[in-house]
Design an enzyme around this catalytic site. Structure first.
Site, PDB file in Angstrom:
ATOM      1  N   CYS A 119       0.823  -1.216   0.000  1.00 42.28           N
ATOM      2  CA  CYS A 119       0.000   0.000   0.000  1.00 42.28           C
ATOM      3  C   CYS A 119       0.852   1.260   0.000  1.00 42.28           C
ATOM      4  O   CYS A 119       0.334   2.356  -0.203  1.00 42.28           O
ATOM      5  CB  CYS A 119      -0.918   0.013   1.223  1.00 42.28           C
ATOM      6  SG  CYS A 119      -2.091  -1.333   1.262  1.00 42.28           S
ATOM      7  N   HIS A 252      -2.758   7.237   4.572  1.00 40.13           N
ATOM      8  CA  HIS A 252      -3.255   6.045   3.890  1.00 40.13           C
ATOM      9  C   HIS A 252      -4.646   5.710   4.420  1.00 40.13           C
ATOM     10  O   HIS A 252      -4.887   5.716   5.623  1.00 40.13           O
ATOM     11  CB  HIS A 252      -2.288   4.892   4.143  1.00 40.13           C
ATOM     12  CG  HIS A 252      -2.760   3.586   3.573  1.00 40.13           C
ATOM     13  ND1 HIS A 252      -3.290   3.492   2.307  1.00 40.13           N
ATOM     14  CD2 HIS A 252      -2.781   2.333   4.093  1.00 40.13           C
ATOM     15  CE1 HIS A 252      -3.615   2.229   2.075  1.00 40.13           C
ATOM     16  NE2 HIS A 252      -3.322   1.511   3.141  1.00 40.13           N
ATOM     17  N   ASN A 282      -9.942   0.258   1.568  1.00 40.74           N
ATOM     18  CA  ASN A 282      -8.494   0.384   1.382  1.00 40.74           C
ATOM     19  C   ASN A 282      -8.153  -0.028  -0.053  1.00 40.74           C
ATOM     20  O   ASN A 282      -8.247  -1.196  -0.409  1.00 40.74           O
ATOM     21  CB  ASN A 282      -7.802  -0.522   2.405  1.00 40.74           C
ATOM     22  CG  ASN A 282      -6.288  -0.481   2.296  1.00 40.74           C
ATOM     23  OD1 ASN A 282      -5.735   0.055   1.335  1.00 40.74           O
ATOM     24  ND2 ASN A 282      -5.628  -1.056   3.285  1.00 40.74           N
TER      25      ASN A 282
HETATM   26  C1  LIG Z   1      -8.958  -6.150  10.879  1.00 42.03           C
HETATM   27  C2  LIG Z   1      -9.413  -5.285  12.023  1.00 42.03           C
HETATM   28  C3  LIG Z   1     -10.476  -4.298  11.543  1.00 42.03           C
HETATM   29  C4  LIG Z   1     -10.019  -6.140  13.105  1.00 42.03           C
HETATM   30  O1  LIG Z   1     -10.516  -5.325  14.141  1.00 42.03           O
HETATM   31  P1  LIG Z   1     -10.347  -5.762  15.661  1.00 42.03           P
HETATM   32  O2  LIG Z   1     -11.146  -4.838  16.491  1.00 42.03           O
HETATM   33  O3  LIG Z   1      -8.874  -5.815  15.906  1.00 42.03           O
HETATM   34  O4  LIG Z   1     -10.997  -7.166  15.661  1.00 42.03           O
HETATM   35  P2  LIG Z   1     -10.336  -8.501  16.193  1.00 42.03           P
HETATM   36  O5  LIG Z   1      -9.164  -8.875  15.339  1.00 42.03           O
HETATM   37  O6  LIG Z   1     -10.132  -8.309  17.649  1.00 42.03           O
HETATM   38  O7  LIG Z   1     -11.475  -9.539  15.906  1.00 42.03           O
HETATM   39  C5  LIG Z   1     -12.619  -9.515  16.697  1.00 42.03           C
HETATM   40  C6  LIG Z   1     -13.539 -10.606  16.263  1.00 42.03           C
HETATM   41  O8  LIG Z   1     -14.192 -10.234  15.047  1.00 42.03           O
HETATM   42  C7  LIG Z   1     -14.168 -11.311  14.121  1.00 42.03           C
HETATM   43  N1  LIG Z   1     -14.168 -10.781  12.785  1.00 42.03           N
HETATM   44  C8  LIG Z   1     -13.121 -10.570  11.930  1.00 42.03           C
HETATM   45  N2  LIG Z   1     -13.580 -10.047  10.775  1.00 42.03           N
HETATM   46  C9  LIG Z   1     -14.920  -9.918  10.908  1.00 42.03           C
HETATM   47  C10 LIG Z   1     -15.932  -9.434  10.049  1.00 42.03           C
HETATM   48  N3  LIG Z   1     -15.672  -8.951   8.838  1.00 42.03           N
HETATM   49  N4  LIG Z   1     -17.208  -9.440  10.501  1.00 42.03           N
HETATM   50  C11 LIG Z   1     -17.506  -9.886  11.719  1.00 42.03           C
HETATM   51  N5  LIG Z   1     -16.589 -10.382  12.575  1.00 42.03           N
HETATM   52  C12 LIG Z   1     -15.300 -10.376  12.167  1.00 42.03           C
HETATM   53  C13 LIG Z   1     -12.899 -12.050  14.453  1.00 42.03           C
HETATM   54  O9  LIG Z   1     -12.994 -13.385  13.994  1.00 42.03           O
HETATM   55  C14 LIG Z   1     -12.852 -11.946  15.956  1.00 42.03           C
HETATM   56  O10 LIG Z   1     -13.683 -12.955  16.480  1.00 42.03           O
HETATM   57  P3  LIG Z   1     -13.227 -13.803  17.762  1.00 42.03           P
HETATM   58  O11 LIG Z   1     -13.011 -12.780  18.845  1.00 42.03           O
HETATM   59  O12 LIG Z   1     -14.390 -14.693  17.986  1.00 42.03           O
HETATM   60  O13 LIG Z   1     -11.963 -14.485  17.337  1.00 42.03           O
HETATM   61  C15 LIG Z   1      -8.222  -4.498  12.636  1.00 42.03           C
HETATM   62  O14 LIG Z   1      -7.348  -5.373  13.269  1.00 42.03           O
HETATM   63  C16 LIG Z   1      -7.469  -3.720  11.592  1.00 42.03           C
HETATM   64  O15 LIG Z   1      -7.966  -2.752  11.044  1.00 42.03           O
HETATM   65  N6  LIG Z   1      -6.191  -4.093  11.329  1.00 42.03           N
HETATM   66  C17 LIG Z   1      -5.410  -3.419  10.281  1.00 42.03           C
HETATM   67  C18 LIG Z   1      -5.750  -3.990   8.936  1.00 42.03           C
HETATM   68  C19 LIG Z   1      -5.257  -3.151   7.802  1.00 42.03           C
HETATM   69  O16 LIG Z   1      -5.463  -1.960   7.778  1.00 42.03           O
HETATM   70  N7  LIG Z   1      -4.616  -3.795   6.822  1.00 42.03           N
HETATM   71  C20 LIG Z   1      -4.127  -3.161   5.633  1.00 42.03           C
HETATM   72  C21 LIG Z   1      -2.969  -2.297   5.922  1.00 42.03           C
HETATM   73  S1  LIG Z   1      -2.339  -1.584   4.453  1.00 42.03           S
END
Ligand SMILES: CC(C)(COP(=O)(O)OP(=O)(O)OC[C@H]1O[C@@H](n2cnc3c(N)ncnc32)[C@H](O)[C@@H]1OP(=O)(O)O)[C@@H](O)C(=O)NCCC(=O)NCCS
Length: 330
Positions: A119, A252, A282
């Site tokens: 990215c 970003h 994204n």
């Molecule tokens: C991915 C992201 C949104 C997850 O948010 P979070 O608050 O950290 O959520 P968690 O990882 O704690 O997951 C919480 C729960 O939601 C679930 N979950 C994941 N994706 C889900 C979705 N799309 N819908 C519903 N539930 C979801 C997970 O399985 C997890 O369940 P569990 O607790 O039973 O295991 C966050 O970690 C994030 O934004 N990370 C950066 C990703 C990014 O920007 N990548 C590109 C960079 S260039």
């Protein structure tokens, strides 16, 4: 890598973007994987994204974006002598999408290649184009940032599927009388590469035959919130500026929570932040040029304004640029 831009003044003189027509909403995604609009919007700020058609590839998004950028710059395609396409979803491994684009647009004298920095690709590419133009190797560069990540996502994996969208943006870089780029800060941490990767997409053999994006969301979140702040702070210091000097902040567009964190830590005034992740998700290398295009459309990019851009992503990579905007965006 960090430096002031100490060569001749070079600026962005044209800007264009293009996204696929198809809008995919959170509610529609909830019909594909187990998720909900509430989960996606509260965790990411994303409400919808654009998805390319089966027949649409990276060059198809790059061509209209580039035409618009050239038109705005008033530069004829034949006068471009460098084309860089920052993408992790080229039409194919080779020929480079940049070469296909240069051919389609009519740039027979241009060097053309693709650049892969996740990215952060657009930030790396504008730094490189700046260096080539400042060094006198090129006079006018076309830089495209974009991705068609929908083609490499696992459409059964809710943890990645809901985050990304497709889109591309293009800029023309050339010499100007004053202003333009003030400095760059770029970095990479390959040790963290496995937190956001596409195993099986190259010459390394993996037992798992799936060639889809895989991500450790929590690790990427921690990385992103850290580097968006440190990269911007280092660059501002290098350039002898502070966050109060920044008129337009273009981070970003990965997740609104990551952006909010950076805005708070850096102390950017709310009205100076550009956010469009709600409409596009994204878009990887397309994210910063799409956000610039939105800011231009809103009349927020004016000559003399200081613009800070920071990208981060797979690699893991990050990069910032400071530019004193020089052009009326019409
Ligand atoms: C991915 C992201 C949104 C997850 O948010 P979070 O608050 O950290 O959520 P968690 O990882 O704690 O997951 C919480 C729960 O939601 C679930 N979950 C994941 N994706 C889900 C979705 N799309 N819908 C519903 N539930 C979801 C997970 O399985 C997890 O369940 P569990 O607790 O039973 O295991 C966050 O970690 C994030 O934004 N990370 C950066 C990703 C990014 O920007 N990548 C590109 C960079 S260039």
């Amino acid at each position: 890598m960090i430096s002031r831009a100490n060569g001749r003044p070079i600026s962005i003189t044209g800007l264009g973007c293009h996204v696929p027509e198809r809008v995919l909403t959170n509610d529609e995604l909830a019909g594909i994987v187990e998720t909900s609009d509430e989960w996606i919007s509260s965790r990411t700020g994303i409400r919808e994204r654009r998805i390319a058609a089966d027949t649409e590839a990276m060059s198809d998004l790059s061509i209209p974006a580039s035409r618009r950028a050239l038109e705005m710059a008033g530069v004829a395609p034949a006068d471009i002598d460098l084309v860089i396409v920052a993408t992790v979803t080229p039409d194919m491994a080779f020929p480079a999408t940049a070469a296909l684009l240069a051919d389609e647009l009519g740039m027979p004298d241009a060097a053309a290649y693709d650049l892969s920095a996740g990215c952060t690709g657009f930030m790396y590419a504008i730094a490189q184009a700046y260096g080539m133009v400042a060094g006198g190797l090129a006079d006018r560069a076309l830089v495209v940032g974009g991705d068609v990540l929908s083609k490499i996502l696992d459409w059964t994996d809710r943890s990645t599927l809901v985050l990304f969208g497709d889109g591309a943006g293009a800029v023309v870089l050339e010499r100007v009388d004053r202003g333009g780029f003030l400095g760059f800060e770029l970095g990479a941490d390959g040790g963290g590469g496995e937190h956001l990767w596409l195993p099986g997409s190259g010459s390394r053999h993996f037992d798992d035959p799936d060639s889809f994006v895989k991500m450790n969301g929590r690790e990427v979140f921690k990385f992103a919130t850290r580097v968006l702040v440190t990269s911007a702070e280092k660059l501002l210091e290098q350039c002898g500026l502070t966050i109060d000097d920044v008129d337009v902040y273009v981070p970003h567009q990965a997740n609104v929570r990551i952006i909010d964190h950076a805005v708070r830590k850096l102390g950017v005034r709310e009205e100076r932040v550009v956010v469009n992740v709600d409409r596009y998700g994204n878009t990887s290398s397309g994210s910063i040029p799409l956000a610039l295009a939105d800011a231009a459309a809103d009349g927020r990019l004016k000559p003399g304004e200081l613009v800070l851009m920071t990208g981060m992503g797979a690699g893991l990579t990050w990069g910032s640029a400071l530019i004193e905007w020089t052009e009326e965006m019409v």
